[in-house]
Design a protein around this motif. Structure first.
Motif, PDB file in Angstrom:
ATOM      1  N   TYR A 270     -41.566  -1.350  29.191  1.00 58.62           N
ATOM      2  CA  TYR A 270     -41.980  -2.506  30.002  1.00 58.62           C
ATOM      3  C   TYR A 270     -43.214  -2.175  30.849  1.00 58.62           C
ATOM      4  N   ASP A 271     -43.310  -0.920  31.334  1.00 63.04           N
ATOM      5  CA  ASP A 271     -44.524  -0.507  32.056  1.00 63.04           C
ATOM      6  C   ASP A 271     -45.737  -0.604  31.140  1.00 63.04           C
ATOM      7  N   THR A 272     -45.557  -0.153  29.894  1.00 61.71           N
ATOM      8  CA  THR A 272     -46.669  -0.178  28.936  1.00 61.71           C
ATOM      9  C   THR A 272     -47.142  -1.613  28.715  1.00 61.71           C
ATOM     10  N   LEU A 273     -46.201  -2.514  28.540  1.00 57.93           N
ATOM     11  CA  LEU A 273     -46.572  -3.909  28.251  1.00 57.93           C
ATOM     12  C   LEU A 273     -47.215  -4.580  29.466  1.00 57.93           C
ATOM     13  N   ARG A 286     -35.614   0.664  34.563  1.00 53.91           N
ATOM     14  CA  ARG A 286     -34.451   0.076  33.881  1.00 53.91           C
ATOM     15  C   ARG A 286     -34.550  -1.445  33.927  1.00 53.91           C
ATOM     16  N   GLY A 287     -34.479  -2.054  32.741  1.00 57.69           N
ATOM     17  CA  GLY A 287     -34.551  -3.508  32.667  1.00 57.69           C
ATOM     18  C   GLY A 287     -33.653  -4.042  31.557  1.00 57.69           C
ATOM     19  N   VAL A 288     -33.462  -5.363  31.580  1.00 57.96           N
ATOM     20  CA  VAL A 288     -32.608  -6.016  30.580  1.00 57.96           C
ATOM     21  C   VAL A 288     -33.341  -6.045  29.234  1.00 57.96           C
ATOM     22  N   GLU A 291     -36.655  -9.485  23.625  1.00 57.33           N
ATOM     23  CA  GLU A 291     -37.402  -9.465  22.358  1.00 57.33           C
ATOM     24  C   GLU A 291     -38.475  -8.378  22.325  1.00 57.33           C
ATOM     25  N   SER A 292     -39.121  -8.129  23.471  1.00 59.76           N
ATOM     26  CA  SER A 292     -40.147  -7.069  23.517  1.00 59.76           C
ATOM     27  C   SER A 292     -39.521  -5.745  23.086  1.00 59.76           C
ATOM     28  N   TYR A 293     -38.324  -5.492  23.633  1.00 58.81           N
ATOM     29  CA  TYR A 293     -37.628  -4.222  23.346  1.00 58.81           C
ATOM     30  C   TYR A 293     -37.215  -4.165  21.866  1.00 58.81           C
ATOM     31  N   TYR A 294     -36.581  -5.237  21.407  1.00 60.22           N
ATOM     32  CA  TYR A 294     -36.069  -5.218  20.026  1.00 60.22           C
ATOM     33  C   TYR A 294     -37.224  -5.088  19.023  1.00 60.22           C
ATOM     34  N   ASP A 295     -38.339  -5.780  19.281  1.00 58.34           N
ATOM     35  CA  ASP A 295     -39.480  -5.686  18.359  1.00 58.34           C
ATOM     36  C   ASP A 295     -40.066  -4.277  18.353  1.00 58.34           C
ATOM     37  N   ALA A 296     -40.160  -3.672  19.547  1.00 57.32           N
ATOM     38  CA  ALA A 296     -40.680  -2.294  19.621  1.00 57.32           C
ATOM     39  C   ALA A 296     -39.764  -1.362  18.829  1.00 57.32           C
ATOM     40  N   ALA A 297     -38.440  -1.576  18.974  1.00 58.21           N
ATOM     41  CA  ALA A 297     -37.483  -0.715  18.265  1.00 58.21           C
ATOM     42  C   ALA A 297     -37.616  -0.883  16.752  1.00 58.21           C
ATOM     43  N   LYS A 298     -38.017  -2.092  16.326  1.00 58.23           N
ATOM     44  CA  LYS A 298     -38.181  -2.333  14.876  1.00 58.23           C
ATOM     45  C   LYS A 298     -39.530  -1.845  14.375  1.00 58.23           C
ATOM     46  N   GLY A 299     -40.375  -1.333  15.282  1.00 59.28           N
ATOM     47  CA  GLY A 299     -41.643  -0.740  14.847  1.00 59.28           C
ATOM     48  C   GLY A 299     -42.888  -1.567  15.140  1.00 59.28           C
ATOM     49  N   MET A 300     -42.765  -2.663  15.895  1.00 58.89           N
ATOM     50  CA  MET A 300     -43.963  -3.465  16.217  1.00 58.89           C
ATOM     51  C   MET A 300     -44.972  -2.615  16.992  1.00 58.89           C
ATOM     52  N   SER A 301     -46.248  -2.778  16.701  1.00 60.11           N
ATOM     53  CA  SER A 301     -47.268  -1.985  17.396  1.00 60.11           C
ATOM     54  C   SER A 301     -47.327  -2.402  18.874  1.00 60.11           C
ATOM     55  N   THR A 302     -47.737  -1.460  19.735  1.00 64.44           N
ATOM     56  CA  THR A 302     -47.847  -1.758  21.161  1.00 64.44           C
ATOM     57  C   THR A 302     -48.873  -2.870  21.383  1.00 64.44           C
ATOM     58  N   GLU A 303     -49.933  -2.841  20.595  1.00 65.83           N
ATOM     59  CA  GLU A 303     -51.004  -3.845  20.733  1.00 65.83           C
ATOM     60  C   GLU A 303     -50.458  -5.264  20.504  1.00 65.83           C
TER      61      GLU A 303
END
Ligand code: FMN
Length: 365
Positions: A270-273, A286-288, A291-303
């Motif tokens: 979340y800091d990165t985003l 620590r946050g809830v 979708e940002s989290y789930y997409d990152a876990a699936k491999g979505m690029s940070t950009e």
């Protein structure tokens, strides 16, 4: 002397000290953590007026601090006249460096907040410098609170700074904390014992220990007092007060979350985003999960994730929630936060229910 008795009598005298330093407070002490940009004068003043200690979260930037402390003076008239201090505390993020210290000092000198909470230094010497300078400009009227999450950090801070208060924060806490640390139930007593040993061995004044992380209601506060804490600090619970400076979407996301052990996580995503990447490496927020989290876990690029985050910002309140993308910093106790209540009512409820729970537990033994 048996261990339990020693802990209780030590707690009692430290609680007296708290009432001496913060004479408007009622025992046991309930405090609101200095949540950056969220805990401003209205939240801090309401907590203090209810017999607690409210903190303003200045964070890494002192630009609004003087005006917030000015508002505190009107909001809390009469509360701390005798001691010539502002009846709230102020929290700083030390990684922001010397510029923040230089900006903060004249403000601390003028308003003398009752407590100055130091957190997240890049190196331990920053704690020493902030402690010495704060004590110098406020003539010791602003008491030093240092937030720690490991036994080693507690020892180092006590040895080098001799703060009036150590805030012992466990891993359940919302917002930023050490990526690796224990929960309060094991962390607090180990810190307590280590600090007792250190202070006896080196003949230094023992700091008061307060507990933070996962305390949402009276039962957990009672548990913290049973562990030996002389006060409790809450962050997540106060997010559901009208005085917390957050969007309705954020507050609704806090109210609807449950089972925080699996629906929140501490990390750097979340800091990165959000672009708040100045934190020292060992800290995460620590946050809830959303979708940002789930997409990152699936491999979505940070950009791409950042692009979608910025799109979500434009949606306002609809940008928050488990099926949306904006950051909801909150602790594992979030499932216990079920209704919006005034900061004063929360403060009073925790204090009274903690005492009731302890009496009830005692009567059953
Ligand atoms: C949204 C949020 C923001 C926070 N921001 C800060 C901060 O800027 N500085 C700080 O020292 N602590 C911060 N904290 C930590 C609190 O001061 C407190 O120690 C913590 O919230 C206690 O755990 P709890 O959330 O389980 O009650 C924050 C906590 C939350 C929930």
């Amino acid at each position: 002397m048996i261990q339990g008795y020693r802990t209780i009598s030590k707690s009692a005298s430290k609680m007296d000290e708290l009432q001496c330093d913060y004479p408007w407070t009622k025992s046991p002490l309930v405090a609101c953590g200095p949540m950056r940009l969220i805990a401003l004068s209205s939240l801090a003043s309401e907590v203090s007026k209810a017999g607690g200690l409210g903190f303003i979260g200045a964070g890494s930037d002192a630009s609004i601090l003087a005006s917030e402390l000015e508002k505190v003076q009107t909001e809390t008239q009469g509360l701390a006249e005798v001691n010539d201090i502002s009846p709230v505390g102020v929290g700083f993020l030390l990684w922001a460096g010397d510029k923040l210290l230089q900006e903060a000092l004249p403000i601390l000198e003028k308003y003398k907040p009752a407590a100055v909470w130091l957190f997240a230094p890049t190196e331990p010497n920053q704690l020493v410098r902030w402690t010495e300078e704060t004590r110098r400009v406020t003539q010791g009227k602003s008491k030093i609170w240092i937030q720690v999450s490991t036994v080693a950090d507690a020892i180092e801070a006590t040895r080098s700074c001799q703060p009036e208060v150590l805030v012992v924060q466990g891993t359940d806490a919302g917002g930023h904390g050490l990526e690796k640390c224990a929960g309060l139930v094991s962390l607090f007593p180990e810190v307590d014992d280590a600090i007792s040993a250190l202070c006896t061995e080196q003949s230094i004044t023992r700091p008061t220990l307060v507990a933070a992380g996962g305390i949402m209601e009276g039962r957990a506060a009672a548990a913290a007092f049973a562990l030996g804490a002389q006060g409790v600090v809450m962050g997540t619970r106060y997010l559901a007060s009208p005085e917390a400076n957050i969007a309705k979407g954020y507050r609704d996301a806090v109210l609807s979350a449950s089972d925080g052990g699996i629906t929140t996580e501490r990390g750097k995503l979340y800091d990165t985003l959000r672009g708040t990447t100045d934190w020292p490496l060992r800290y995460g927020g620590r946050g809830v999960l959303n979708e940002s989290y789930y997409d990152a876990a699936k491999g979505m690029s940070t950009e791409e994730n950042k692009r979608l985050y910025n799109e979500a910002v434009k949606k306002g309140d609809a940008g928050w929630g488990p099926n949306a993308r904006l950051t909801t910093y909150a602790g594992t106790g979030v499932g216990l936060v079920k209704e919006v209540k005034s900061a004063a009512a929360i403060t009073k409820e925790i204090r009274e229910n903690a005492v009731r729970t302890l009496k009830h537990a005692g009567s059953k033994l």
